[in-house]
Enzyme design. Sequence first.
Site, PDB file in Angstrom:
ATOM      1  N   SER A   7       1.095  -1.484   0.045  1.00 20.95           N
ATOM      2  CA  SER A   7      -0.336   0.114   0.026  1.00 20.95           C
ATOM      3  C   SER A   7       0.548   1.464  -0.033  1.00 20.95           C
ATOM      4  O   SER A   7       1.451   1.233   1.055  1.00 20.95           O
ATOM      5  CB  SER A   7      -1.041  -0.248   0.933  1.00 20.95           C
ATOM      6  OG  SER A   7      -1.178   1.264   1.347  1.00 20.95           O
ATOM      7  N   HIS A  32      -0.751  -1.536  -4.604  1.00 25.69           N
ATOM      8  CA  HIS A  32      -1.970  -0.914  -4.312  1.00 25.69           C
ATOM      9  C   HIS A  32      -2.216   0.830  -3.893  1.00 25.69           C
ATOM     10  O   HIS A  32      -1.270   1.444  -2.589  1.00 25.69           O
ATOM     11  CB  HIS A  32      -2.827  -1.660  -2.167  1.00 25.69           C
ATOM     12  CG  HIS A  32      -3.634  -1.121  -1.488  1.00 25.69           C
ATOM     13  ND1 HIS A  32      -4.660  -2.360  -2.301  1.00 25.69           N
ATOM     14  CD2 HIS A  32      -3.920  -0.842  -1.097  1.00 25.69           C
ATOM     15  CE1 HIS A  32      -5.562  -2.315  -1.498  1.00 25.69           C
ATOM     16  NE2 HIS A  32      -5.675  -1.448  -0.495  1.00 25.69           N
ATOM     17  N   ASP A  34      -4.149   3.610  -2.352  1.00 26.55           N
ATOM     18  CA  ASP A  34      -4.760   3.956  -1.493  1.00 26.55           C
ATOM     19  C   ASP A  34      -6.294   4.934  -1.573  1.00 26.55           C
ATOM     20  O   ASP A  34      -5.235   6.192  -1.391  1.00 26.55           O
ATOM     21  CB  ASP A  34      -4.841   3.964   0.453  1.00 26.55           C
ATOM     22  CG  ASP A  34      -4.937   2.368   0.898  1.00 26.55           C
ATOM     23  OD1 ASP A  34      -6.095   1.909   0.054  1.00 26.55           O
ATOM     24  OD2 ASP A  34      -3.885   1.354   1.178  1.00 26.55           O
ATOM     25  N   MET A  36      -8.098   8.086  -0.849  1.00 25.32           N
ATOM     26  CA  MET A  36      -9.595   8.509   0.904  1.00 25.32           C
ATOM     27  C   MET A  36      -9.867  10.133   0.723  1.00 25.32           C
ATOM     28  O   MET A  36      -9.257  10.455   0.047  1.00 25.32           O
ATOM     29  CB  MET A  36      -8.676   8.830   1.876  1.00 25.32           C
ATOM     30  CG  MET A  36      -8.379   7.410   1.969  1.00 25.32           C
ATOM     31  SD  MET A  36      -7.288   7.518   3.237  1.00 25.32           S
ATOM     32  CE  MET A  36      -6.333   5.981   3.649  1.00 25.32           C
ATOM     33  N   HIS A  65      -8.013   1.160  -4.868  1.00 25.94           N
ATOM     34  CA  HIS A  65      -8.935   0.782  -3.155  1.00 25.94           C
ATOM     35  C   HIS A  65      -9.492   2.403  -2.614  1.00 25.94           C
ATOM     36  O   HIS A  65      -8.820   3.425  -2.609  1.00 25.94           O
ATOM     37  CB  HIS A  65      -8.279  -0.005  -1.892  1.00 25.94           C
ATOM     38  CG  HIS A  65      -8.905   0.328  -1.275  1.00 25.94           C
ATOM     39  ND1 HIS A  65      -8.177  -0.285   0.247  1.00 25.94           N
ATOM     40  CD2 HIS A  65     -10.226   0.268  -0.373  1.00 25.94           C
ATOM     41  CE1 HIS A  65      -9.657   0.086   1.215  1.00 25.94           C
ATOM     42  NE2 HIS A  65     -10.575  -0.277   0.677  1.00 25.94           N
ATOM     43  N   MET A  67     -11.623   4.359  -1.378  1.00 20.67           N
ATOM     44  CA  MET A  67     -11.633   4.722   0.115  1.00 20.67           C
ATOM     45  C   MET A  67     -12.900   5.938  -0.277  1.00 20.67           C
ATOM     46  O   MET A  67     -12.936   7.217   0.349  1.00 20.67           O
ATOM     47  CB  MET A  67     -11.360   3.974   1.669  1.00 20.67           C
ATOM     48  CG  MET A  67     -11.006   3.214   1.678  1.00 20.67           C
ATOM     49  SD  MET A  67      -9.059   3.229   3.126  1.00 20.67           S
ATOM     50  CE  MET A  67      -8.259   3.312   1.376  1.00 20.67           C
ATOM     51  N   MET A 136     -11.396  -5.659   5.197  1.00 27.81           N
ATOM     52  CA  MET A 136     -10.470  -4.739   5.669  1.00 27.81           C
ATOM     53  C   MET A 136     -10.554  -6.032   6.567  1.00 27.81           C
ATOM     54  O   MET A 136     -11.390  -5.720   7.527  1.00 27.81           O
ATOM     55  CB  MET A 136     -11.366  -3.647   5.884  1.00 27.81           C
ATOM     56  CG  MET A 136     -11.719  -2.684   4.734  1.00 27.81           C
ATOM     57  SD  MET A 136     -10.308  -2.031   4.161  1.00 27.81           S
ATOM     58  CE  MET A 136      -8.872  -1.493   5.518  1.00 27.81           C
ATOM     59  N   ASP A 170      -7.198  -6.442   4.036  1.00 24.90           N
ATOM     60  CA  ASP A 170      -6.089  -4.986   3.812  1.00 24.90           C
ATOM     61  C   ASP A 170      -5.974  -4.728   5.430  1.00 24.90           C
ATOM     62  O   ASP A 170      -7.282  -4.610   6.171  1.00 24.90           O
ATOM     63  CB  ASP A 170      -7.089  -4.101   2.928  1.00 24.90           C
ATOM     64  CG  ASP A 170      -6.293  -2.510   3.052  1.00 24.90           C
ATOM     65  OD1 ASP A 170      -4.755  -3.011   3.384  1.00 24.90           O
ATOM     66  OD2 ASP A 170      -6.667  -1.794   2.559  1.00 24.90           O
TER      67      ASP A 170
END
Length: 211
Positions: A7, A32, A34, A36, A65, A67, A136, A170
């Site tokens: 990540s 990965h 992330d 957000m 990913h 979020m 998660m 994750d």
Amino acid sequence: MIKVSPSILAADPLNMERDVQRMVDAGCDLLHVDIMDAHFVPNLSYGPALAEALHSRFTIPLDVHLMMDNPESYLDTFAKAGAWGITIHAEIPGDVPAMLKHIRDLGLNVGLSVKPGTPVESIRDLLPMVDMVLIMTVEPGFGGQKFQSAMLEKIRTLRTWGYAGLIEADGGVSLANLPDLKAAGLDVAVMGTAMYKSENPARDMEIIHAM
Ligand code: DX5
Ligand code: ZN
């Protein structure tokens, strides 16, 4: 073989290229990414520009990913930025099945994630639409949290149902809990802190690939 998806949240933002290169050299399978939005999770991270920059610099598949509460208007953007796959969350408002279909129509790996408090039963009907379920194993939002071993049961349940797609975990994943994750039926390990802070990520990845 367990695949490793480090990540980028755990990379040094001022040395992103150096840190990602280190993961690529160590033999990671995916990267990965992330994203957000400060609504779905209480934190802000990166945007599509970083995914695009990573894609232009590295050939490693980007495991994005999201979020985010409203990812639908960003699916095309992340596809254009070079995502290999996009994972959205089951808990978001809006038409989740339509978004999964949208990701499918973009020709990407279709991912669906559940937070620790969300039972896998709530996504059972959607499993035929996805390539990957992201379990998660911490509350999403921050790297460096403690692995929640109670989440192993969700992986076992998915396999008991005969779900044959990819399962990714994750949050707090490390060499210490990977044997249990593997025994439960894991395919892809997201590893932030454990990989970027490792003294020898190449050796760690070798160990994981041999599990
Ligand atoms: C958490 C993120 C994770 C996180 C994992 O919200 O989705 O990808 O960066 O980091 P570690 O492995 O440090 O828990
Ligand atoms: Zn993540």
